[in-house]
Design a protein around this motif. Structure first.
Motif, PDB file in Angstrom:
ATOM      1  N   PHE A   1     -76.231  21.017  42.065  1.00 53.13           N
ATOM      2  CA  PHE A   1     -75.424  22.077  41.466  1.00 53.13           C
ATOM      3  C   PHE A   1     -75.476  23.318  42.346  1.00 53.13           C
ATOM      4  CE2 PHE A   1     -76.869  19.310  38.154  1.00 53.13           C
ATOM      5  CZ  PHE A   1     -75.900  19.304  37.165  1.00 53.13           C
ATOM      6  N   ALA A   2     -74.345  23.965  42.532  1.00 57.33           N
ATOM      7  CA  ALA A   2     -74.279  25.224  43.276  1.00 57.33           C
ATOM      8  C   ALA A   2     -74.146  26.376  42.294  1.00 57.33           C
ATOM      9  CB  ALA A   2     -73.092  25.212  44.236  1.00 57.33           C
ATOM     10  N   LYS A   3     -74.619  27.544  42.714  1.00 62.50           N
ATOM     11  CA  LYS A   3     -74.443  28.724  41.871  1.00 62.50           C
ATOM     12  C   LYS A   3     -72.961  29.034  41.744  1.00 62.50           C
ATOM     13  CE  LYS A   3     -78.825  31.046  42.848  1.00 62.50           C
ATOM     14  NZ  LYS A   3     -79.450  32.265  43.398  1.00 62.50           N
ATOM     15  N   ARG A   4     -72.535  29.298  40.526  1.00 63.42           N
ATOM     16  CA  ARG A   4     -71.136  29.618  40.305  1.00 63.42           C
ATOM     17  C   ARG A   4     -70.869  31.047  40.773  1.00 63.42           C
ATOM     18  NH1 ARG A   4     -67.769  28.831  34.634  1.00 63.42           N
ATOM     19  NH2 ARG A   4     -65.702  28.861  35.563  1.00 63.42           N
ATOM     20  N   GLN A   5     -69.878  31.202  41.642  1.00 68.93           N
ATOM     21  CA  GLN A   5     -69.519  32.522  42.148  1.00 68.93           C
ATOM     22  C   GLN A   5     -68.819  33.324  41.069  1.00 68.93           C
ATOM     23  OE1 GLN A   5     -70.610  33.580  45.146  1.00 68.93           O
ATOM     24  NE2 GLN A   5     -71.598  31.568  45.223  1.00 68.93           N
ATOM     25  N   PRO A   6     -69.114  34.628  40.988  1.00 69.69           N
ATOM     26  CA  PRO A   6     -68.453  35.456  39.971  1.00 69.69           C
ATOM     27  C   PRO A   6     -66.943  35.419  40.114  1.00 69.69           C
ATOM     28  CG  PRO A   6     -70.265  36.641  41.022  1.00 69.69           C
ATOM     29  CD  PRO A   6     -70.045  35.393  41.811  1.00 69.69           C
ATOM     30  N   ARG A   7     -66.254  35.258  38.996  1.00 70.41           N
ATOM     31  CA  ARG A   7     -64.793  35.315  39.004  1.00 70.41           C
ATOM     32  C   ARG A   7     -64.341  36.769  39.058  1.00 70.41           C
ATOM     33  NH1 ARG A   7     -64.784  31.616  33.762  1.00 70.41           N
ATOM     34  NH2 ARG A   7     -66.638  32.924  33.543  1.00 70.41           N
ATOM     35  N   PRO A   8     -63.101  37.024  39.529  1.00 67.39           N
ATOM     36  CA  PRO A   8     -62.632  38.405  39.640  1.00 67.39           C
ATOM     37  C   PRO A   8     -62.817  39.204  38.357  1.00 67.39           C
ATOM     38  CG  PRO A   8     -61.094  36.917  40.701  1.00 67.39           C
ATOM     39  CD  PRO A   8     -62.128  36.061  40.036  1.00 67.39           C
ATOM     40  N   ALA A   9     -62.623  38.555  37.212  1.00 70.86           N
ATOM     41  CA  ALA A   9     -62.749  39.252  35.929  1.00 70.86           C
ATOM     42  C   ALA A   9     -64.185  39.604  35.606  1.00 70.86           C
ATOM     43  CB  ALA A   9     -62.157  38.404  34.808  1.00 70.86           C
TER      44      ALA A   9
END
Length: 319
Positions: free
Chosen positions: A309-317
């Motif tokens: 699993f990779a860290k989920r990158q922050p979405r623009p929102a």
């Protein structure tokens, strides 16, 4: 004179096929941009590295790997140095306005030892040069690597005084500064390491990337894993799920209880991903880290496999 950033955008837009044309029109800017560019992953996979503990002289990687001579006639055992994954962290370590690259090298001398090294590579007068290398440790797990102004930070899981080398149980951060002479000086970031617990992976959304080390998972539907309040939760591809998690006596050991889910119906491909994920999740018995990724190892009929699993990158929102 055109700004260097503008020339970089031109190169990205036109690509390599237009390189000759751009070099004729803006020769000085192109030369400067190429000189300042951080080493590429391809260059790093085919660079020479020195300072690897236990080896005399430099080694030249070819496509990310170097093999030494067998230790004996007819022996299959030989020293191997490998670039670890596609990890490439960029930042200005020398304060000269140009970006350097930090990579990880694994030296396997034979046997169970896996000596992990940190290497700094810079572009000097247009040529790739390994300016510094240092040993991180034997069988150390990497949670994160980052560069802050003139400093390198590596979040690790390492074996403590009472831990077996197979099962590291200390969570800490290492730090280095790069001296002008090409030496990495280590400094203390955390005075006392913490113990590894399942809570170490909390406060993070993890996205499934691989069913196993050589079996990529589909990007859609996205499978999300979060540890919170003693259980795994997230999206299993179609529905939301929740499964209790209990820690074992050895650092990294876990037991996952039966999962519950919402009752939404989805297309067949999403349901197939969900069924596979929940089946593997229920069999997870160990968590660890593999080059910044979360590794959940599961067992079925005596065969062990590992989801990544990779860290989920922050979405623009979210920013």
């Amino acid at each position: 004179m055109l700004p260097t950033g503008f020339v970089s955008k031109l190169l990205g837009a036109f690509g390599l096929l237009s390189l000759a044309f751009v070099s004729e029109v803006f020769p000085s800017e192109l030369t400067r941009a190429a000189t300042m560019q951080a080493p590429t992953l391809k260059e790093l996979k085919n660079a020479s590295y020195s300072g690897i503990e236990g080896l005399k002289g430099p080694v030249k990687l070819v496509d990310g790997r170097w093999k030494g001579r067998p230790y004996g006639k007819g022996s299959a055992s030989r020293p191997v140095v490998s670039l670890v994954g596609d990890l490439r962290v960029i930042g200005d370590l020398e304060g000269d306005g140009t970006n350097d690259a930090v990579v990880l090298l694994n030296y396997a001398p034979g046997g169970t030892g896996q000596l992990l090294h940190l290497a700094v590579v810079a572009r000097k007068k247009g040529k790739i040069q390994n300016v510094a290398t240092t040993l991180i440790g034997d069988r150390v797990e990497i949670r994160n690597v980052r560069i802050e102004p003139k400093r390198i930070f590596v979040d690790v899981v390492q074996a403590g005084p009472k831990d077996a080398m197979c099962c590291p149980g200390e969570v800490t951060t290492r730090g280095w500064t790069l001296e002008p002479g090409g030496k990495l000086n280590r400094f203390i970031v955390i005075a006392k390491p913490e113990r590894l617990t399942i809570g170490t992976i909390g406060n993070t959304e993890w996205v499934l990337r691989s069913w196993d080390l050589k079996a990529p998972a589909p990007k859609q539907p996205a499978v999300i894993l979060i540890f919170k309040d003693g259980r795994f939760t997230g999206s299993s591809g179609c529905n939301n799920y929740f499964a209790p998690v209990k820690e074992g006596n050895i650092p990294g050991d876990v037991e996952v209880g039966p999962a519950g889910t919402t009752r939404k119906s989805c297309p067949d491909n999403e349901m197939s991903v969900e069924r596979r994920f929940l089946d593997q999740l229920a069999r997870v018995k160990k968590f660890s880290f593999l080059v910044t990724q979360l590794a959940l190892s599961w067992e079925k009929e005596g065969v062990w496999k590992t989801m990544l699993f990779a860290k989920r990158q922050p979405r623009p929102a979210d920013k």
